[in-house]
Design an enzyme around this catalytic site. Structure first.
Site, PDB file in Angstrom:
ATOM      1  N   SER A  60      12.258 -72.844  30.727  1.00 17.82           N
ATOM      2  CA  SER A  60      12.890 -71.587  31.100  1.00 17.82           C
ATOM      3  C   SER A  60      11.806 -70.561  31.352  1.00 17.82           C
ATOM      4  CB  SER A  60      13.811 -71.096  29.980  1.00 17.82           C
ATOM      5  OG  SER A  60      14.226 -69.772  30.234  1.00 17.82           O
ATOM      6  N   ASP A  78       7.986 -78.421  27.060  1.00 19.84           N
ATOM      7  CA  ASP A  78       8.917 -77.728  27.946  1.00 19.84           C
ATOM      8  C   ASP A  78       8.708 -78.193  29.387  1.00 19.84           C
ATOM      9  OD1 ASP A  78       9.821 -76.323  25.721  1.00 19.84           O
ATOM     10  OD2 ASP A  78       8.409 -74.689  26.040  1.00 19.84           O
ATOM     11  N   LYS A  86      -3.674 -74.702  26.802  1.00 17.43           N
ATOM     12  CA  LYS A  86      -3.927 -75.461  28.017  1.00 17.43           C
ATOM     13  C   LYS A  86      -4.051 -74.479  29.180  1.00 17.43           C
ATOM     14  CE  LYS A  86      -0.195 -77.792  27.169  1.00 17.43           C
ATOM     15  NZ  LYS A  86       0.979 -78.637  27.332  1.00 17.43           N
ATOM     16  N   ASP A 134       3.534 -82.970  27.314  1.00 19.57           N
ATOM     17  CA  ASP A 134       3.876 -81.560  27.247  1.00 19.57           C
ATOM     18  C   ASP A 134       5.333 -81.511  26.774  1.00 19.57           C
ATOM     19  OD1 ASP A 134       3.791 -78.719  27.772  1.00 19.57           O
ATOM     20  OD2 ASP A 134       4.901 -79.132  29.619  1.00 19.57           O
TER      21      ASP A 134
END
Length: 186
Positions: free
Chosen positions: A22, A15, A107, A13
């Site tokens: 964030s 981030d 996802k 993944d």
């Protein structure tokens, strides 16, 4: 090109695994901050003969927070930094859709992983590694037969504390700790 069985492949993944996440989304190049050891961890995987791919939900595009050109600029810089460290990213698959778009790639569905499998001409992803910081990352990987790894960066600690759906998932402090373990350096 003929299909083949998976070689050594780690799917990440983005981030929360490679860079800081964030709740307000990573909307610009200036807001993209890779974790200090993540770039080197990806390079180390490459140098050890592993293929590295990225599967990332990017609903900020559908929400109008940023555009595809901004996302691609971030990914170009990510590839440059990994390359400068002596590594390579084999493929980046992203879902630009929002949660209500009913796509096949967001996802926890496994469409991004299918894109990776097809791009790398693999017969399956059985036994590959899926590294994420949320349950949806792990679910997408498990659907394709990947071994699950949760990192405590990003939303990982929250996911770990919740504990639901983790099953046989291996848990590491961050991507670098997982790579150390995988390469036998930890």
């Amino acid at each position: 090109m003929h299909s083949r069985t998976p070689e050594r492949l780690v799917i990440l993944d983005r981030d929360g695994v490679i860079n800081q996440d964030s709740d307000e989304y990573v909307k610009s190049f200036e807001e993209w901050h890779p974790y200090p050891d993540a770039i080197m961890a990806i390079a180390r995987l490459s140098q050890a003969g592993w293929h590295v791919a990225i599967a990332t939900n990017q609903s900020g595009i559908a929400r109008g927070y940023y555009d595809v050109a901004t996302l691609e600029a971030i990914h170009t810089e990510l590839r440059r930094r990994v390359g400068d460290a002596g590594g390579e990213i084999a493929h980046i698959a992203y879902c630009p859709h929002g949660p209500d778009d009913h796509c096949e790639c967001r996802k926890p569905l496994s469409g991004l992983l299918v894109q990776i499998r097809e791009a790398l001409h693999l017969e399956s992803l059985e036994g590959c590694w899926m590294v994420g910081d949320s349950l949806r990352d792990l679910q997408a990987g498990e659907y394709e037969g990947c071994q699950s790894v949760l990192v405590r960066t990003g939303k990982g600690r929250r996911t770990e504390v919740n504990g639901k759906g983790l099953g046989k998932t291996m848990i590491f402090d961050d991507l670098s700790a997982f790579v150390n373990w995988l390469l036998g350096d930890g």
